[in-house]
Design a protein around this motif. Structure first.
Motif, PDB file in Angstrom:
ATOM      1  N   ASP A   1       0.804  -1.221   0.000  1.00 45.48           N
ATOM      2  CA  ASP A   1       0.000   0.000   0.000  1.00 45.48           C
ATOM      3  C   ASP A   1       0.842   1.278   0.000  1.00 45.48           C
ATOM      4  O   ASP A   1       0.390   2.313  -0.456  1.00 45.48           O
ATOM      5  N   THR A   2       2.075   1.208   0.500  1.00 48.45           N
ATOM      6  CA  THR A   2       2.924   2.394   0.460  1.00 48.45           C
ATOM      7  C   THR A   2       3.196   2.792  -0.979  1.00 48.45           C
ATOM      8  O   THR A   2       3.177   3.974  -1.314  1.00 48.45           O
ATOM      9  N   ALA A   3       3.427   1.807  -1.828  1.00 50.45           N
ATOM     10  CA  ALA A   3       3.670   2.120  -3.243  1.00 50.45           C
ATOM     11  C   ALA A   3       2.472   2.827  -3.854  1.00 50.45           C
ATOM     12  O   ALA A   3       2.626   3.790  -4.620  1.00 50.45           O
ATOM     13  N   ASN A   4       1.260   2.388  -3.513  1.00 48.76           N
ATOM     14  CA  ASN A   4       0.058   3.045  -4.036  1.00 48.76           C
ATOM     15  C   ASN A   4      -0.028   4.486  -3.549  1.00 48.76           C
ATOM     16  O   ASN A   4      -0.439   5.384  -4.284  1.00 48.76           O
TER      17      ASN A   4
ATOM     18  N   GLN B   1      13.095   8.243  -1.084  1.00 49.66           N
ATOM     19  CA  GLN B   1      13.406   7.956   0.322  1.00 49.66           C
ATOM     20  C   GLN B   1      12.551   8.801   1.262  1.00 49.66           C
ATOM     21  O   GLN B   1      12.047   8.307   2.266  1.00 49.66           O
ATOM     22  N   HIS B   2      12.400  10.076   0.933  1.00 48.27           N
ATOM     23  CA  HIS B   2      11.577  10.955   1.776  1.00 48.27           C
ATOM     24  C   HIS B   2      10.122  10.520   1.769  1.00 48.27           C
ATOM     25  O   HIS B   2       9.443  10.544   2.796  1.00 48.27           O
ATOM     26  N   ALA B   3       9.629  10.114   0.597  1.00 46.87           N
ATOM     27  CA  ALA B   3       8.232   9.672   0.483  1.00 46.87           C
ATOM     28  C   ALA B   3       7.995   8.404   1.306  1.00 46.87           C
ATOM     29  O   ALA B   3       6.966   8.276   1.979  1.00 46.87           O
ATOM     30  N   ILE B   4       8.927   7.458   1.266  1.00 49.39           N
ATOM     31  CA  ILE B   4       8.779   6.218   2.026  1.00 49.39           C
ATOM     32  C   ILE B   4       8.815   6.493   3.525  1.00 49.39           C
ATOM     33  O   ILE B   4       7.999   5.957   4.289  1.00 49.39           O
ATOM     34  N   ILE B   5       9.745   7.332   3.946  1.00 53.17           N
ATOM     35  CA  ILE B   5       9.829   7.685   5.375  1.00 53.17           C
ATOM     36  C   ILE B   5       8.553   8.391   5.812  1.00 53.17           C
ATOM     37  O   ILE B   5       7.975   8.086   6.865  1.00 53.17           O
ATOM     38  N   MET B   6       8.072   9.331   4.996  1.00 52.69           N
ATOM     39  CA  MET B   6       6.849  10.052   5.331  1.00 52.69           C
ATOM     40  C   MET B   6       5.664   9.099   5.400  1.00 52.69           C
ATOM     41  O   MET B   6       4.842   9.173   6.323  1.00 52.69           O
ATOM     42  N   ALA B   7       5.563   8.165   4.464  1.00 46.73           N
ATOM     43  CA  ALA B   7       4.463   7.196   4.475  1.00 46.73           C
ATOM     44  C   ALA B   7       4.537   6.307   5.711  1.00 46.73           C
ATOM     45  O   ALA B   7       3.512   6.031   6.346  1.00 46.73           O
TER      46      ALA B   7
ATOM     47  N   ALA C   1       3.174   6.732  -5.173  1.00 50.33           N
ATOM     48  CA  ALA C   1       3.538   6.606  -6.589  1.00 50.33           C
ATOM     49  C   ALA C   1       3.457   7.930  -7.346  1.00 50.33           C
ATOM     50  O   ALA C   1       4.376   8.281  -8.086  1.00 50.33           O
ATOM     51  N   THR C   2       2.376   8.652  -7.165  1.00 52.26           N
ATOM     52  CA  THR C   2       2.206   9.905  -7.911  1.00 52.26           C
ATOM     53  C   THR C   2       3.252  10.928  -7.520  1.00 52.26           C
ATOM     54  O   THR C   2       3.862  11.568  -8.381  1.00 52.26           O
ATOM     55  N   SER C   3       3.484  11.066  -6.214  1.00 50.09           N
ATOM     56  CA  SER C   3       4.457  12.057  -5.738  1.00 50.09           C
ATOM     57  C   SER C   3       5.869  11.737  -6.218  1.00 50.09           C
ATOM     58  O   SER C   3       6.634  12.636  -6.577  1.00 50.09           O
ATOM     59  N   VAL C   4       6.224  10.465  -6.231  1.00 54.61           N
ATOM     60  CA  VAL C   4       7.570  10.067  -6.650  1.00 54.61           C
ATOM     61  C   VAL C   4       7.711  10.141  -8.167  1.00 54.61           C
ATOM     62  O   VAL C   4       8.710  10.646  -8.683  1.00 54.61           O
ATOM     63  N   SER C   5       6.710   9.651  -8.905  1.00 54.95           N
ATOM     64  CA  SER C   5       6.821   9.623 -10.371  1.00 54.95           C
ATOM     65  C   SER C   5       6.824  11.020 -10.974  1.00 54.95           C
ATOM     66  O   SER C   5       7.402  11.219 -12.037  1.00 54.95           O
ATOM     67  N   THR C   6       6.201  11.979 -10.308  1.00 58.68           N
ATOM     68  CA  THR C   6       6.236  13.360 -10.803  1.00 58.68           C
ATOM     69  C   THR C   6       7.444  14.121 -10.262  1.00 58.68           C
ATOM     70  O   THR C   6       7.594  15.302 -10.531  1.00 58.68           O
ATOM     71  N   ARG C   7       8.253  13.432  -9.495  1.00 53.91           N
ATOM     72  CA  ARG C   7       9.476  13.993  -8.901  1.00 53.91           C
ATOM     73  C   ARG C   7       9.197  15.136  -7.944  1.00 53.91           C
ATOM     74  O   ARG C   7      10.029  16.009  -7.733  1.00 53.91           O
ATOM     75  N   ALA C   8       8.009  15.112  -7.347  1.00 54.58           N
ATOM     76  CA  ALA C   8       7.680  16.124  -6.351  1.00 54.58           C
ATOM     77  C   ALA C   8       8.376  15.817  -5.031  1.00 54.58           C
ATOM     78  O   ALA C   8       8.706  16.727  -4.273  1.00 54.58           O
ATOM     79  N   ILE C   9       8.590  14.527  -4.750  1.00 50.95           N
ATOM     80  CA  ILE C   9       9.246  14.106  -3.514  1.00 50.95           C
ATOM     81  C   ILE C   9      10.259  13.025  -3.861  1.00 50.95           C
ATOM     82  O   ILE C   9       9.995  12.150  -4.690  1.00 50.95           O
ATOM     83  N   HIS C  10      11.412  13.084  -3.218  1.00 47.44           N
ATOM     84  CA  HIS C  10      12.440  12.058  -3.391  1.00 47.44           C
ATOM     85  C   HIS C  10      11.902  10.739  -2.829  1.00 47.44           C
ATOM     86  O   HIS C  10      11.231  10.730  -1.794  1.00 47.44           O
TER      87      HIS C  10
END
Length: 174
Positions: free
Chosen positions: A26-29, A43-49, A32-41
């Motif tokens: 579910d973290t990937a879901n 590693q930061h997105a995974i830690i935040m999730a 995904a949008t934030s990472v694929s649009t390069r809005a968030i790095h």
């Protein structure tokens, strides 16, 4: 007594495996949008999730209460065997959908697993709470619609407020 202890150990083990799979499934879901649009790095997105999922679980137990009380008529319809079957089915479903890159919710898989496991017990259809299941199905239908409408309204407001700005000047703020 050892058989009961073994079943309880198996329920705990499967719950931990389900939770682990839920984390990467579910973290990937969610990111995904934030990472694929390069809005968030990434590693930061995974830690935040991870942090937000943890605090979300500590803040509210609404999903657990729904799964625990709205699917079955009585707790007497759920035993270790039902939990093992529900968790095992959910784990298998999550791994299959992950393997084939199909979007799927772990919570919905668990709801389906509990329904299927209770159906296979001696209580069968009589053990299910169809009013509660109806509420769950209704939320499955309405939540994407509410999300799309809310997202559209928020984007329109953002375009009105920031539409005249250059992307480079506001990217850092977002």
């Amino acid at each position: 007594m050892p058989d009961l202890q073994l079943l309880i150990f198996l329920v705990i083990l499967l719950a931990l495996i389900f939770d682990f799979i839920n984390g990467f499934h579910d973290t990937a879901n969610a990111i995904a949008t934030s990472v694929s649009t390069r809005a968030i790095h990434p590693q930061h997105a995974i830690i935040m999730a991870a942090v937000l999922n943890f605090f979300g679980a500590m803040y509210s137990t609404g999903v657990a209460k729904t799964i625990g009380s709205d699917i079955v008529k009585s707790a007497s319809h759920v035993d270790e065997h039902v939990l093992i079957a529900a968790l095992f089915g959910s784990i298998v479903w999550n791994v299959i959908t992950w393997k084939f890159s199909m979007p799927s919710s772990s919570s919905h898989a668990l709801v389906g697993g509990v329904i299927g496991a209770v159906l296979m017990t001696s209580s069968g259809v009589d053990g299910l709470n169809f009013t509660g299941i109806g509420k769950i199905v209704l939320s499955l239908i309405l939540s994407p619609l509410v999300g799309m409408v809310s997202g559209c309204i928020i984007m329109l407001l953002l375009f009105r407020v920031f539409g005249h700005s250059r992307p480079t000047s506001i990217n850092g703020k977002f």
